[in-house]
Design a protein around this motif. Structure first.
Motif, PDB file in Angstrom:
ATOM      1  N   ILE A 147      41.523  41.139  29.978  1.00 37.18           N
ATOM      2  CA  ILE A 147      41.611  41.941  31.039  1.00 37.18           C
ATOM      3  C   ILE A 147      42.243  41.503  32.376  1.00 37.18           C
ATOM      4  O   ILE A 147      41.596  40.350  32.517  1.00 37.18           O
ATOM      5  N   ARG A 148      42.919  42.357  33.062  1.00 33.18           N
ATOM      6  CA  ARG A 148      43.495  41.827  34.203  1.00 33.18           C
ATOM      7  C   ARG A 148      43.732  43.027  35.049  1.00 33.18           C
ATOM      8  O   ARG A 148      44.146  44.299  34.707  1.00 33.18           O
ATOM      9  N   PHE A 149      43.826  42.824  36.244  1.00 35.76           N
ATOM     10  CA  PHE A 149      44.015  43.870  37.378  1.00 35.76           C
ATOM     11  C   PHE A 149      45.767  44.122  37.670  1.00 35.76           C
ATOM     12  O   PHE A 149      46.049  42.801  38.125  1.00 35.76           O
ATOM     13  N   ASP A 150      46.558  44.992  37.240  1.00 37.82           N
ATOM     14  CA  ASP A 150      47.770  45.010  37.956  1.00 37.82           C
ATOM     15  C   ASP A 150      47.751  45.895  39.346  1.00 37.82           C
ATOM     16  O   ASP A 150      47.506  47.097  39.265  1.00 37.82           O
ATOM     17  N   ALA A 151      47.909  44.843  40.298  1.00 37.50           N
ATOM     18  CA  ALA A 151      47.898  45.467  41.569  1.00 37.50           C
ATOM     19  C   ALA A 151      49.050  46.498  41.954  1.00 37.50           C
ATOM     20  O   ALA A 151      49.017  47.510  42.811  1.00 37.50           O
ATOM     21  N   GLU A 152      50.267  46.264  41.387  1.00 40.37           N
ATOM     22  CA  GLU A 152      51.401  47.023  41.631  1.00 40.37           C
ATOM     23  C   GLU A 152      51.107  48.436  41.071  1.00 40.37           C
ATOM     24  O   GLU A 152      51.571  49.510  41.591  1.00 40.37           O
ATOM     25  N   ALA A 153      50.499  48.629  39.905  1.00 44.55           N
ATOM     26  CA  ALA A 153      50.180  49.939  39.482  1.00 44.55           C
ATOM     27  C   ALA A 153      48.716  50.514  39.373  1.00 44.55           C
ATOM     28  O   ALA A 153      48.448  51.772  39.515  1.00 44.55           O
ATOM     29  N   ASP A 154      47.971  49.664  40.185  1.00 41.89           N
ATOM     30  CA  ASP A 154      46.620  49.793  40.597  1.00 41.89           C
ATOM     31  C   ASP A 154      45.596  50.265  39.531  1.00 41.89           C
ATOM     32  O   ASP A 154      45.126  51.391  39.532  1.00 41.89           O
ATOM     33  N   VAL A 155      45.824  49.412  38.310  1.00 42.76           N
ATOM     34  CA  VAL A 155      45.003  49.854  37.139  1.00 42.76           C
ATOM     35  C   VAL A 155      44.639  48.565  36.453  1.00 42.76           C
ATOM     36  O   VAL A 155      44.983  47.556  36.647  1.00 42.76           O
ATOM     37  N   TRP A 156      43.618  48.555  35.907  1.00 43.20           N
ATOM     38  CA  TRP A 156      42.964  47.542  34.814  1.00 43.20           C
ATOM     39  C   TRP A 156      43.611  47.698  33.667  1.00 43.20           C
ATOM     40  O   TRP A 156      43.861  48.702  33.094  1.00 43.20           O
ATOM     41  N   VAL A 157      44.187  46.587  33.058  1.00 46.71           N
ATOM     42  CA  VAL A 157      45.085  46.411  31.723  1.00 46.71           C
ATOM     43  C   VAL A 157      44.247  45.295  30.766  1.00 46.71           C
ATOM     44  O   VAL A 157      43.592  44.585  31.175  1.00 46.71           O
ATOM     45  N   ALA A 158      44.275  46.138  29.561  1.00 50.69           N
ATOM     46  CA  ALA A 158      43.525  45.138  28.460  1.00 50.69           C
ATOM     47  C   ALA A 158      44.387  44.941  27.180  1.00 50.69           C
ATOM     48  O   ALA A 158      45.281  45.976  26.920  1.00 50.69           O
ATOM     49  N   VAL A 159      44.650  43.841  26.834  1.00 51.42           N
ATOM     50  CA  VAL A 159      45.392  43.374  25.769  1.00 51.42           C
ATOM     51  C   VAL A 159      44.675  42.305  24.962  1.00 51.42           C
ATOM     52  O   VAL A 159      43.802  41.729  25.353  1.00 51.42           O
ATOM     53  N   SER A 160      45.049  42.396  23.594  1.00 57.27           N
ATOM     54  CA  SER A 160      44.550  41.216  22.809  1.00 57.27           C
ATOM     55  C   SER A 160      45.486  40.770  21.731  1.00 57.27           C
ATOM     56  O   SER A 160      46.063  41.528  21.074  1.00 57.27           O
ATOM     57  N   ASP A 161      45.444  39.428  21.431  1.00 62.54           N
ATOM     58  CA  ASP A 161      46.256  38.732  20.533  1.00 62.54           C
ATOM     59  C   ASP A 161      45.410  39.071  19.152  1.00 62.54           C
ATOM     60  O   ASP A 161      45.602  38.963  18.097  1.00 62.54           O
ATOM     61  N   ASP A 162      43.960  39.007  19.266  1.00 60.08           N
ATOM     62  CA  ASP A 162      43.107  39.211  17.992  1.00 60.08           C
ATOM     63  C   ASP A 162      43.129  40.699  17.585  1.00 60.08           C
ATOM     64  O   ASP A 162      42.656  41.208  16.487  1.00 60.08           O
ATOM     65  N   VAL A 163      43.239  41.911  18.383  1.00 61.03           N
ATOM     66  CA  VAL A 163      43.388  43.103  18.036  1.00 61.03           C
ATOM     67  C   VAL A 163      44.786  43.813  18.215  1.00 61.03           C
ATOM     68  O   VAL A 163      45.532  44.194  19.080  1.00 61.03           O
ATOM     69  N   PRO A 164      45.489  43.710  16.884  1.00 67.67           N
ATOM     70  CA  PRO A 164      46.897  43.996  16.896  1.00 67.67           C
ATOM     71  C   PRO A 164      47.199  45.588  17.480  1.00 67.67           C
ATOM     72  O   PRO A 164      46.554  46.476  16.976  1.00 67.67           O
ATOM     73  N   GLY A 165      47.963  45.510  18.343  1.00 65.81           N
ATOM     74  CA  GLY A 165      48.510  46.876  18.821  1.00 65.81           C
ATOM     75  C   GLY A 165      47.629  47.266  20.407  1.00 65.81           C
ATOM     76  O   GLY A 165      47.937  48.393  20.919  1.00 65.81           O
ATOM     77  N   LEU A 166      46.709  46.625  20.471  1.00 61.94           N
ATOM     78  CA  LEU A 166      45.570  46.763  21.614  1.00 61.94           C
ATOM     79  C   LEU A 166      46.514  46.358  23.166  1.00 61.94           C
ATOM     80  O   LEU A 166      47.041  45.415  23.420  1.00 61.94           O
ATOM     81  N   ALA A 167      46.955  47.634  23.652  1.00 57.75           N
ATOM     82  CA  ALA A 167      47.586  47.627  25.039  1.00 57.75           C
ATOM     83  C   ALA A 167      47.047  48.856  25.616  1.00 57.75           C
ATOM     84  O   ALA A 167      47.440  50.066  25.266  1.00 57.75           O
ATOM     85  N   THR A 168      46.228  48.934  26.638  1.00 57.38           N
ATOM     86  CA  THR A 168      45.633  50.026  27.228  1.00 57.38           C
ATOM     87  C   THR A 168      45.355  49.730  28.726  1.00 57.38           C
ATOM     88  O   THR A 168      45.116  48.593  29.063  1.00 57.38           O
TER      89      THR A 168
END
Length: 68
Positions: A6-27
């Motif tokens: 999880i990281r904070f995208d300051a430009e979009a002002d949102v929290w982002v979640a991705v995972s190499d362990d969970v294919p397709g996860l990008a929210t």
């Protein structure tokens, strides 16, 4: 165990979640609480869709400090 980054995208002002362990996860979401709620629904669905065991645990790894 599945790791979700999880990281904070300051430009979009949102929290982002991705995972190499969970294919397709990008929210993303506007708050950590909202992101966690989305993950509780999304992760099991994605694991099932990818024929991976959905009966495990996952850990959240926050890639930036949280300001108080």
């Amino acid at each position: 165990m599945y790791t979700i980054n999880i990281r904070f995208d300051a430009e979009a002002d949102v929290w982002v979640a991705v995972s190499d362990d969970v294919p397709g996860l990008a929210t993303e979401a506007e708050s950590l609480d909202a992101l966690e709620s989305k993950l509780h629904a999304l992760v099991p669905e994605l694991l099932e869709a990818n024929a991976l065991p959905a009966t495990g645990t996952y850990s959240l790894r926050i890639d930036c400090p949280i300001a108080a």
